[in-house]
Design a protein around this motif. Structure first.
Motif, PDB file in Angstrom:
ATOM      1  N   GLY A   1      66.789  27.333  73.983  1.00 30.20           N
ATOM      2  CA  GLY A   1      66.164  26.013  73.997  1.00 30.20           C
ATOM      3  C   GLY A   1      66.948  25.077  73.107  1.00 30.20           C
ATOM      4  N   ALA A   2      66.262  24.350  72.254  1.00 30.92           N
ATOM      5  CA  ALA A   2      66.910  23.366  71.392  1.00 30.92           C
ATOM      6  C   ALA A   2      67.810  24.042  70.363  1.00 30.92           C
ATOM      7  N   ARG A   3      68.923  23.409  70.080  1.00 31.18           N
ATOM      8  CA  ARG A   3      69.853  23.904  69.066  1.00 31.18           C
ATOM      9  C   ARG A   3      69.437  23.340  67.715  1.00 31.18           C
ATOM     10  N   VAL A   4      69.066  24.199  66.787  1.00 35.09           N
ATOM     11  CA  VAL A   4      68.618  23.760  65.476  1.00 35.09           C
ATOM     12  C   VAL A   4      69.805  23.521  64.557  1.00 35.09           C
ATOM     13  N   SER A   5      70.802  24.389  64.641  1.00 33.34           N
ATOM     14  CA  SER A   5      72.032  24.263  63.855  1.00 33.34           C
ATOM     15  C   SER A   5      73.124  25.028  64.577  1.00 33.34           C
ATOM     16  N   ASP A   6      74.289  25.131  63.950  1.00 27.11           N
ATOM     17  CA  ASP A   6      75.396  25.844  64.587  1.00 27.11           C
ATOM     18  C   ASP A   6      75.040  27.297  64.886  1.00 27.11           C
ATOM     19  N   LYS A   7      74.232  27.911  64.016  1.00 27.33           N
ATOM     20  CA  LYS A   7      73.919  29.332  64.169  1.00 27.33           C
ATOM     21  C   LYS A   7      72.490  29.606  64.618  1.00 27.33           C
ATOM     22  N   LEU A   8      71.660  28.578  64.716  1.00 27.89           N
ATOM     23  CA  LEU A   8      70.236  28.778  64.971  1.00 27.89           C
ATOM     24  C   LEU A   8      69.823  28.050  66.248  1.00 27.89           C
ATOM     25  N   THR A   9      69.218  28.820  67.178  1.00 29.62           N
ATOM     26  CA  THR A   9      68.841  28.292  68.486  1.00 29.62           C
ATOM     27  C   THR A   9      67.412  28.697  68.815  1.00 29.62           C
TER      28      THR A   9
END
Length: 299
Positions: free
Chosen positions: A185-193
């Protein structure tokens, strides 16, 4: 419970980790006839030791081993070996090499999975020890190497977003059909989705991403209640992936893309690859191993 209280409940600290180690290790027979596969060494440390060290780095205090018949060697590895230590001490040997094998009294708990009914069932067997706390899961077959370790990255992410997290890795699209894959879904940060769905071994053309589930989890205790009524899935077993999929939407669910390396030590080729890769990183072995590899490749 207010929304604020519920949110805080999903961010309790991660103090416990479950290690499902009841499998028979049939792919490594006859080596695993009398020795647990988790005790097979990658150079000079058994596979289970790498997972335990990763857990400790992440601040986890209590280790819960879900074991089966013939697995006592795993527990004994983390016990005090009085005779060995006395002998080494009498000979003036350094005992610090045994430090990683020492666990504080009460910090290692075992529970038996009497019948092999799948990963989900193994995790459910630890429900009384997990209680009402969020907990980590380590699949020791998945050797994760990186600085920081995979679980440390996940705990750091958990401290930001709470809820449930799984570790993922990017793989070539032609490999996705061999793994569980997330629908991002939404990309929270470079490493967190954000995770919106989970698909087990999809066809390449139907895969929602190339991010595969890679053997590390942080889950809320509600997963135990989901597993309680979970029907058998693929292979006639109770699947953890099915239970997680049912929780998506009712609680926050994110994936952490691990920045290190993964070795599939559940396969013989992956086991050999891990041994060679880690040997090549050790100053006391690297030159000798390179020379051996050159000699073998030249034959």
């Amino acid at each position: 419970m207010t929304v604020s209280t519920a949110w805080q409940a999903l961010r309790k600290p991660i103090r416990k980790a479950v290690f499902p180690v009841a499998g028979m290790g049939t792919r490594f027979l006859p080596a695993t006839k009398a020795i647990p596969k988790e005790m097979l060494p990658i150079i000079d440390r058994p596979l289970i030791q790498y997972a335990v060290d990763e857990a400790r780095e992440a601040g986890i205090e209590q280790l819960i081993f879900v074991t089966g018949r013939g697995k006592t060697a795993i527990v004994e590895h983390f016990d005090t070996a009085f005779e060995l230590e006395r002998t080494l001490s009498d000979r003036g040997k350094d005992l610090s090499i045994l430090d990683p094998t020492r666990i504080l009294p009460g910090n290692l708990v075992t529970v038996r999975q009497q019948v092999p009914m799948g990963l989900g069932h193994a995790i459910w067997c630890a429900r009384a020890i997990v209680g009402d706390e969020p907990f980590a899961i380590f699949l020791p077959d998945e050797l994760m190497i990186g600085t920081p370790g995979c679980m440390k990255e996940m705990v750091d992410a958990y401290n930001e977003v709470g809820g449930n997290l799984i570790s993922v890795l990017e793989v070539p699209e032609e490999e996705v059909s061999s793994y569980g894959v997330i629908a991002p879904g939404a990309r929270v940060s470079d490493k967190l989705t954000e995770v919106t769905g989970l698909v087990e071994k999809p066809k390449r053309e139907n895969a929602p991403s190339n991010l595969i589930i890679s053997g590390r989890y942080i889950l809320q205790p509600e997963v135990m209640r989901t597993l309680e009524g979970q029907e058998k899935g693929a292979g006639g077993e109770i699947q953890l992936t099915d239970a997680m999929a049912r929780m998506i939407g009712s609680q926050p669910f994110h994936a952490v893309t691990f920045t290190g390396r993964r070795f599939d030590c559940g396969s013989k080729a992956g086991f050999v690859e891990a041994t060679l890769a880690l040997a090549l990183e050790r100053p006391d072995m690297a030159d000798d191993v390179r020379a051996i590899m050159r000699r073998l490749l030249a034959q």
